[in-house]
Write an enzyme that holds these catalytic residues in place. Structure first.
Site, PDB file in Angstrom:
ATOM      1  N   ASN A 149       0.878  -1.176   0.000  1.00  0.00           N
ATOM      2  CA  ASN A 149       0.000   0.000   0.000  1.00  0.00           C
ATOM      3  C   ASN A 149       0.913   1.224   0.000  1.00  0.00           C
ATOM      4  O   ASN A 149       1.534   1.534   1.013  1.00  0.00           O
ATOM      5  CB  ASN A 149      -0.892  -0.024   1.252  1.00  0.00           C
ATOM      6  CG  ASN A 149      -1.701   1.256   1.413  1.00  0.00           C
ATOM      7  OD1 ASN A 149      -1.751   2.074   0.502  1.00  0.00           O
ATOM      8  ND2 ASN A 149      -2.323   1.416   2.573  1.00  0.00           N
TER       9      ASN A 149
ATOM     10  N   LYS B  91       0.057   4.270  -0.190  1.00  0.00           N
ATOM     11  CA  LYS B  91      -0.569   5.453   0.413  1.00  0.00           C
ATOM     12  C   LYS B  91      -0.362   6.662  -0.512  1.00  0.00           C
ATOM     13  O   LYS B  91      -0.455   6.512  -1.722  1.00  0.00           O
ATOM     14  CB  LYS B  91      -0.013   5.674   1.829  1.00  0.00           C
ATOM     15  CG  LYS B  91      -0.111   4.386   2.670  1.00  0.00           C
ATOM     16  CD  LYS B  91       0.173   4.563   4.123  1.00  0.00           C
ATOM     17  CE  LYS B  91       0.015   3.228   4.837  1.00  0.00           C
ATOM     18  NZ  LYS B  91       0.139   3.318   6.277  1.00  0.00           N
TER      19      LYS B  91
ATOM     20  N   HIS C  87      -9.415   1.342   5.137  1.00  0.00           N
ATOM     21  CA  HIS C  87      -8.123   1.499   5.823  1.00  0.00           C
ATOM     22  C   HIS C  87      -8.300   2.448   7.004  1.00  0.00           C
ATOM     23  O   HIS C  87      -9.081   3.397   6.930  1.00  0.00           O
ATOM     24  CB  HIS C  87      -7.083   2.056   4.842  1.00  0.00           C
ATOM     25  CG  HIS C  87      -5.692   1.985   5.397  1.00  0.00           C
ATOM     26  ND1 HIS C  87      -5.228   2.902   6.310  1.00  0.00           N
ATOM     27  CD2 HIS C  87      -4.687   1.095   5.187  1.00  0.00           C
ATOM     28  CE1 HIS C  87      -3.979   2.574   6.639  1.00  0.00           C
ATOM     29  NE2 HIS C  87      -3.624   1.488   5.982  1.00  0.00           N
TER      30      HIS C  87
ATOM     31  N   GLU D 114      -6.616   4.823   8.043  1.00  0.00           N
ATOM     32  CA  GLU D 114      -6.363   6.239   7.718  1.00  0.00           C
ATOM     33  C   GLU D 114      -7.595   6.856   7.061  1.00  0.00           C
ATOM     34  O   GLU D 114      -7.875   8.048   7.240  1.00  0.00           O
ATOM     35  CB  GLU D 114      -5.112   6.360   6.832  1.00  0.00           C
ATOM     36  CG  GLU D 114      -3.849   6.094   7.649  1.00  0.00           C
ATOM     37  CD  GLU D 114      -2.687   5.505   6.881  1.00  0.00           C
ATOM     38  OE1 GLU D 114      -2.692   5.545   5.634  1.00  0.00           O
ATOM     39  OE2 GLU D 114      -1.758   4.996   7.527  1.00  0.00           O
TER      40      GLU D 114
ATOM     41  N   GLU E  89      -5.049  -4.830  10.731  1.00  0.00           N
ATOM     42  CA  GLU E  89      -4.039  -3.789  10.889  1.00  0.00           C
ATOM     43  C   GLU E  89      -4.277  -3.034  12.193  1.00  0.00           C
ATOM     44  O   GLU E  89      -5.056  -2.069  12.225  1.00  0.00           O
ATOM     45  CB  GLU E  89      -4.100  -2.799   9.724  1.00  0.00           C
ATOM     46  CG  GLU E  89      -3.804  -3.412   8.378  1.00  0.00           C
ATOM     47  CD  GLU E  89      -3.209  -2.386   7.409  1.00  0.00           C
ATOM     48  OE1 GLU E  89      -2.152  -2.681   6.839  1.00  0.00           O
ATOM     49  OE2 GLU E  89      -3.790  -1.298   7.248  1.00  0.00           O
TER      50      GLU E  89
ATOM     51  N   GLY F 193       3.070   2.268  10.826  1.00  0.00           N
ATOM     52  CA  GLY F 193       4.041   3.353  10.659  1.00  0.00           C
ATOM     53  C   GLY F 193       4.815   3.689  11.920  1.00  0.00           C
ATOM     54  O   GLY F 193       5.461   4.728  11.995  1.00  0.00           O
TER      55      GLY F 193
ATOM     56  N   SER G 244       3.848  -2.117  10.320  1.00  0.00           N
ATOM     57  CA  SER G 244       5.308  -2.207  10.490  1.00  0.00           C
ATOM     58  C   SER G 244       5.879  -3.557  10.058  1.00  0.00           C
ATOM     59  O   SER G 244       6.780  -4.098  10.714  1.00  0.00           O
ATOM     60  CB  SER G 244       5.711  -1.881  11.934  1.00  0.00           C
ATOM     61  OG  SER G 244       5.366  -0.539  12.238  1.00  0.00           O
TER      62      SER G 244
HETATM   63  P1  13P Z   1       3.332   0.394   7.607  1.00  0.00           P
HETATM   64  O1  13P Z   1       3.808  -0.896   6.974  1.00  0.00           O
HETATM   65  O2  13P Z   1       4.071   1.601   7.107  1.00  0.00           O
HETATM   66  O3  13P Z   1       3.278   0.294   9.097  1.00  0.00           O
HETATM   67  O4  13P Z   1       1.816   0.619   7.107  1.00  0.00           O
HETATM   68  C1  13P Z   1       0.905  -0.425   7.220  1.00  0.00           C
HETATM   69  C2  13P Z   1      -0.322  -0.071   6.474  1.00  0.00           C
HETATM   70  O5  13P Z   1      -1.065   0.819   6.858  1.00  0.00           O
HETATM   71  C3  13P Z   1      -0.624  -0.819   5.241  1.00  0.00           C
HETATM   72  O6  13P Z   1      -1.896  -0.578   4.785  1.00  0.00           O
END
Ligand code: 13P
Length: 241
Positions: free
Chosen positions: A9, A11, A96, A98, A165, A171, A204
């Site tokens: 992803n 983003k 997601h 976010e 997740e 992150g 992560s």
């Molecule tokens: P990270 O791998 O940067 O922690 O992000 C995970 C994520 O949100 C994947 O959709």
């Protein structure tokens, strides 16, 4: 047999130029990757067209990061199913954290997006997971069961991927302990009518923890953010041992 799906992803990262540079560094790493692993890249909308052309005939599948529930209409800033399928998109991330946190996505809108995706034969990747506060107050299980119950109303579980997740692991470098991720994913599976839905872990995921994550019996793949942006690190992840 449950499918293994390794998805990146991206983003809101990478211009078209940067996305093509990534492919140049990445594609050769797949020569030894077992065929049984489905590899998916989910770039920003603006990169989908050019990446689709570049991936044509390769084994890497294309995913989007969201989809609207209507085919077209006055929905400024949104993208519809037909717009995605026309350019060869096969997967779409829905719900997601976010999107839920910053853009007001709810279990109800998530549910509408899931059904719309399936109506266009896109495979949705439904994201669920708890915040740090919800974990600390013992609400993890109840929250996830609710997200699944509301999100999956009327959804076909034969064309679906779920990603667990935990928000506190995204992150932050603070990966969920693999045994705990395995436990929660087992709980998610127990809520489904189709036990073969692939369930990913995300949060992560890195080259140095991927082998341990994929060794867990309930975990069928990963949804990778930061570590999917560099060809070398994503290559190490798709080629986990
Ligand atoms: P990270 O791998 O940067 O922690 O992000 C995970 C994520 O949100 C994947 O959709």
């Amino acid at each position: 047999m449950r499918k293994i799906v390794i998805a990146g992803n991206w983003k809101m990262y990478k211009t078209q130029t940067e996305s093509l540079e990534f492919l140049q560094g990445f594609m050769h790493s797949l020569e030894e990757t077992p065929d049984s692993r489905e590899i998916v890249l989910c770039p920003p909308f603006t990169d989908l067209g050019i990446i689709s052309k570049s991936l044509h005939g390769s084994r890497v599948q294309l995913g989007a990061q969201n989809v609207h529930w209507e085919d077209y209409g006055a929905y400024t800033g949104e993208i519809s199913g037909p717009m995605l399928t026309e350019i060869g998109v096969r997967y779409v991330i829905v719900g997601h954290s976010e999107r839920r946190q910053y853009f007001g996505e709810t279990d109800e809108t998530v549910n509408k997006r899931l059904k719309a995706a399936q109506s266009y034969h896109l495979t949705p990747i439904l994201c669920v997971g708890e915040s740090k506060q919800q974990r600390d107050t013992g609400e993890t299980e109840a929250l996830i069961v609710t997200q699944l119950k509301k999100g999956l109303i009327g959804v076909d579980q034969h064309n679906l991927i779920i990603a667990y997740e935990p928000i506190w692991a995204i992150g932050t470098g603070d990966t969920c302990e693999t045994k705990e991720a395995n436990r929660v994913i087992g709980l998610i599976r127990s809520q489904l009518t189709n036990p073969d839905v692939p369930i990913q872990y995300g949060g992560s995921v890195k080259p140095d923890n991927i082998d341990e994550i994929m060794a867990q019996p309930e975990i069928d793949g990963v949804l990778v953010g930061g570590a999917s942006l560099q060809p070398d690190s994503f290559a190490r992840i798709v080629n986990y041992q």
